[in-house]
Design a protein around this motif. Structure first.
Motif, PDB file in Angstrom:
ATOM      1  N   GLU A 162       0.836  -1.311  -0.095  1.00 44.60           N
ATOM      2  CA  GLU A 162      -0.085   0.067  -0.060  1.00 44.60           C
ATOM      3  C   GLU A 162       0.770   1.066  -0.064  1.00 44.60           C
ATOM      4  N   TYR A 163       1.937   1.226   0.705  1.00 47.64           N
ATOM      5  CA  TYR A 163       2.782   2.289   1.082  1.00 47.64           C
ATOM      6  C   TYR A 163       4.360   1.853   0.784  1.00 47.64           C
ATOM      7  N   VAL A 164       5.169   2.619   0.399  1.00 46.94           N
ATOM      8  CA  VAL A 164       6.637   2.372   0.453  1.00 46.94           C
ATOM      9  C   VAL A 164       7.216   3.347   1.341  1.00 46.94           C
ATOM     10  N   VAL A 165       8.205   3.029   2.076  1.00 53.32           N
ATOM     11  CA  VAL A 165       9.104   4.102   2.801  1.00 53.32           C
ATOM     12  C   VAL A 165      10.295   3.991   1.985  1.00 53.32           C
ATOM     13  N   GLU A 166      10.899   5.084   1.543  1.00 47.73           N
ATOM     14  CA  GLU A 166      12.425   5.260   1.200  1.00 47.73           C
ATOM     15  C   GLU A 166      13.251   5.560   2.272  1.00 47.73           C
ATOM     16  N   SER A 167      14.045   4.884   3.103  1.00 47.80           N
ATOM     17  CA  SER A 167      14.911   5.110   3.876  1.00 47.80           C
ATOM     18  C   SER A 167      16.297   4.415   3.534  1.00 47.80           C
ATOM     19  N   THR A 168      16.694   4.873   2.341  1.00 48.60           N
ATOM     20  CA  THR A 168      17.917   4.387   1.921  1.00 48.60           C
ATOM     21  C   THR A 168      19.062   5.337   2.122  1.00 48.60           C
ATOM     22  N   GLY A 169      18.839   6.126   3.078  1.00 41.41           N
ATOM     23  CA  GLY A 169      20.011   7.064   3.363  1.00 41.41           C
ATOM     24  C   GLY A 169      20.415   7.967   2.228  1.00 41.41           C
TER      25      GLY A 169
END
Ligand code: 48F
Length: 259
Positions: A162-169
């Motif tokens: 449903e949702y993506v979190v971009e926490s790739t720095g």
């Protein structure tokens, strides 16, 4: 009991397949298991959402293990210290509103709590692309990091979310591919990834929270990726903003999922 190597192998394969296929459809797919991604995973799982984290490296924790320049201590401010204490992590008062914590204890505790809360963490998997429907990201395209590193020509698999979190720095890899492949504008002033600026801890810590938001329909940015996307500063080895950003992105997505 005699040990049979084939039973050991079968147990691993069978358990992994169950775990992995259970995560092909998610409420939230998190890319990157640094401090902001882990914090987001913990809070989303605690709220009862189905969440998995995909991490390229063998190790979980991103830049947190290394403290500052391999001195394995991190610094947090008052609010960050409160979060760490609440998670059961030992915090030392360094005076004047600065607190320190052991980066190994922080990383391992955060990881353990996220898993125990129900978040699934898949290491050694690289997110190489996204799925897009009607100008909204609807999932991730993943492959083994080993395939990526070796440059093998092997097709990936897909995960719906449903949702993506971009926490790739610093790298903002998800939005980079979104921008390149959709040709659509991101929700930044320029429509592009605005890029990270040099170190300014005080401003960067505050803007990390402001910049934790949706950057493309279906994709929220958290942690250092938030500042890199919206053109703010880096902050170095102060981690309060990362923890708060993880909590913030979990709140924002929870509102969408339940609202
Ligand atoms: O960089 P990282 O720790 O992200 P963060 O949560 O925290 C930043 C701090 O560590 C520090 C800082 C001060 O607080 O600036 O740098 O914003 O972790 C990002 C993780 O994402 C993984 C990468 O291996 C790292 O562990 N990652 C990056 N690109 C991908 C990925 C990808 N395409 N697929 C899977 N994982």
């Amino acid at each position: 009991m005699s040990l049979d190597e084939i039973k050991i192998s079968r147990a691993i394969l069978s358990r992994f397949m169950t775990k992995f296929s259970d995560c092909l459809e998610l409420d939230v797919a998190i890319v990157g298991a640094g401090p902001s991604g882990l914090m987001a995973a913990l809070r989303l799982a605690q709220k009862g959402h189905k969440v998995a984290v995909f991490e390229r490296k063998l190790s979980i924790g991103g830049g947190m293990w290394g403290g500052g320049m391999m001195f394995n201590e991190i610094v947090v401010q008052e609010q960050g210290a409160a979060i760490l204490k609440d998670l059961g992590i030992s915090v030392e008062d360094a005076g004047d509103g600065y607190y320190t914590a052991d980066s190994v204890e922080c990383t391992s505790t955060l990881t353990s709590l996220a898993c125990k809360a129900g978040a699934r963490i898949f290491n050694l998997m690289t997110v190489e692309d996204v799925m897009v429907r009607e100008n909204r990201v609807t999932g991730l395209v993943i492959n083994w990091s080993a395939v990526d590193i070796a440059g093998f020509h092997v097709d990936p698999l897909a995960v719906r979310a449903e949702y993506v979190v971009e926490s790739t720095g610093h790298d903002t890899e998800v939005l980079r591919v979104v921008r390149k492949k959709t040709g659509e504008r991101l929700l930044t002033d320029t429509g592009e990834i605005m890029g990270e600026r040099s170190m300014w801890a005080e401003v960067a810590e505050n803007t990390t929270l402001e910049n934790t938001k949706e950057a493309f329909p279906g994709v929220f940015v958290a942690g250092m990726a938030a500042n890199a996307t919206f053109g703010s500063f880096r902050m170095g080895p102060i981690f309060g903003g990362m923890l708060l950003s993880g909590e913030r992105v979990a709140e924002l997505i929870d509102e969408r999922l339940t609202g």
